[in-house]
Design a protein around this motif. Structure first.
Motif, PDB file in Angstrom:
ATOM      1  N   LYS A 171       0.995  -1.141  -0.049  1.00  0.00           N
ATOM      2  CA  LYS A 171      -0.001   0.142  -0.062  1.00  0.00           C
ATOM      3  C   LYS A 171       1.169   1.176   0.104  1.00  0.00           C
ATOM      4  CE  LYS A 171      -3.530   2.503   2.580  1.00  0.00           C
ATOM      5  NZ  LYS A 171      -4.610   2.277   3.770  1.00  0.00           N
ATOM      6  N   ALA A 172       1.958   1.389   0.841  1.00  0.00           N
ATOM      7  CA  ALA A 172       2.860   2.419   1.052  1.00  0.00           C
ATOM      8  C   ALA A 172       3.351   2.599  -0.515  1.00  0.00           C
ATOM      9  CB  ALA A 172       3.748   2.072   1.834  1.00  0.00           C
ATOM     10  N   LYS A 216      -1.375   4.541 -14.111  1.00  0.00           N
ATOM     11  CA  LYS A 216      -1.049   3.779 -12.851  1.00  0.00           C
ATOM     12  C   LYS A 216      -0.895   2.271 -13.528  1.00  0.00           C
ATOM     13  CE  LYS A 216      -0.938   3.253  -7.983  1.00  0.00           C
ATOM     14  NZ  LYS A 216      -1.630   3.797  -6.837  1.00  0.00           N
ATOM     15  N   ASP A 267       1.918   7.438  -6.360  1.00  0.00           N
ATOM     16  CA  ASP A 267       1.015   8.640  -6.665  1.00  0.00           C
ATOM     17  C   ASP A 267       1.669   9.959  -6.506  1.00  0.00           C
ATOM     18  OD1 ASP A 267      -0.979   6.619  -7.692  1.00  0.00           O
ATOM     19  OD2 ASP A 267      -1.998   6.805  -5.366  1.00  0.00           O
ATOM     20  N   TYR A 268       2.527   9.840  -5.433  1.00  0.00           N
ATOM     21  CA  TYR A 268       3.314  11.002  -5.032  1.00  0.00           C
ATOM     22  C   TYR A 268       4.390  11.508  -5.761  1.00  0.00           C
ATOM     23  CZ  TYR A 268       6.053  14.347  -2.111  1.00  0.00           C
ATOM     24  OH  TYR A 268       6.779  15.300  -1.349  1.00  0.00           O
ATOM     25  N   TYR A 294       8.111  12.045   2.902  1.00  0.00           N
ATOM     26  CA  TYR A 294       6.951  11.183   2.544  1.00  0.00           C
ATOM     27  C   TYR A 294       7.129   9.695   2.725  1.00  0.00           C
ATOM     28  CZ  TYR A 294       2.688   9.967   0.158  1.00  0.00           C
ATOM     29  OH  TYR A 294       1.521   9.607  -0.260  1.00  0.00           O
ATOM     30  N   ASN A 341       2.460   1.850  -3.246  1.00  0.00           N
ATOM     31  CA  ASN A 341       1.363   2.303  -4.280  1.00  0.00           C
ATOM     32  C   ASN A 341       0.986   4.086  -4.151  1.00  0.00           C
ATOM     33  OD1 ASN A 341      -0.531   0.423  -6.157  1.00  0.00           O
ATOM     34  ND2 ASN A 341       0.375  -0.711  -4.667  1.00  0.00           N
ATOM     35  N   ASN A 342       0.875   4.075  -2.744  1.00  0.00           N
ATOM     36  CA  ASN A 342       0.867   5.852  -2.472  1.00  0.00           C
ATOM     37  C   ASN A 342       2.101   6.514  -2.791  1.00  0.00           C
ATOM     38  OD1 ASN A 342      -1.805   5.010  -1.139  1.00  0.00           O
ATOM     39  ND2 ASN A 342      -0.826   4.965   0.782  1.00  0.00           N
TER      40      ASN A 342
END
Length: 202
Positions: free
Chosen positions: A12-13, A32, A19-20, A146, A15-16
């Motif tokens: 999950k991290a 994506k 996006d960042y 981040y 994937n996030n």
């Protein structure tokens, strides 16, 4: 927290983080891909981006970016550099730019130009090709705040734990600068120039 929970949190991290980085370095222009965490079939590979649509669901198709399960225990900023490196390959794929040699072993001048336009410095590797990338100081400053939620996690592959060798020495290589050292036993060693964990060169 069990390993499975850490694995799911890491996926999950990542994937996030994609996006960042997409917003920070590509103005959110990248579609994506499917992001995976898999073990290496080839030693010393930190990640990859497929140059084709590796995933299909009905009419939908997607390329894949993978973060190597064998090297998830690296520092978060170094894992971020690997992800950004692979996102530059994704940019090339999505814009029909040939950025590697036919066999995919060497990054060409097109890849160098893409990477240097998206937060990376690029140097030629010892084997040739513009394969060696690193974050610029500006990129590090953008990314560092981040990445605290990335996990310390690693998959132990049989390839890495085998003790049967033809030689009594082991060769370790820095994936950033190509520096090599030899040791008579398995060691955990960091390149003093790049502050990067050196990996076993099978």
């Amino acid at each position: 927290m069990c390993c499975n929970d850490k694995y799911l949190n890491e996926l999950k991290a990542i994937n996030n983080l994609f996006d960042y980085l997409n917003k920070a370095f590509f103005e959110s222009a990248l579609s994506k891909p499917v992001i995976t965490i898999q073990a290496n079939k080839t030693p010393n590979v930190l990640g990859w981006c497929t140059g084709y649509d590796a995933w299909v669901s009905g009419e939908e198709k997607s390329p894949e970016i993978n973060m190597s399960a064998d090297y998830l225990d690296r520092e978060p900023i170094n894992k971020s550099e690997t992800l950004l490196h692979e996102m530059c390959h994704l940019y090339a794929y999505q814009n029909n730019i040939k950025d590697c040699s036919r066999a995919g072993n060497y990054h060409n001048k097109q890849y160098k130009d893409i990477a240097e336009s998206h937060g990376l410095t690029v140097e030629k590797s010892a084997k040739g090709g513009w394969n060696m990338t690193a974050l610029t100081d500006k990129s590090k400053a953008i990314i560092t705040p981040y990445v605290d939620n990335l996990q310390v996690l690693k998959r132990i592959s049989p390839l890495k734990t085998s003790t049967t060798k033809n030689s009594s020495t082991r060769k370790y290589i820095c994936m950033h600068c190509g520096m090599t050292v030899r040791a008579t036993k398995e060691v955990n060693i960091i390149c003093g120039d790049c502050d990067e964990t050196m990996v076993l060169d099978e």
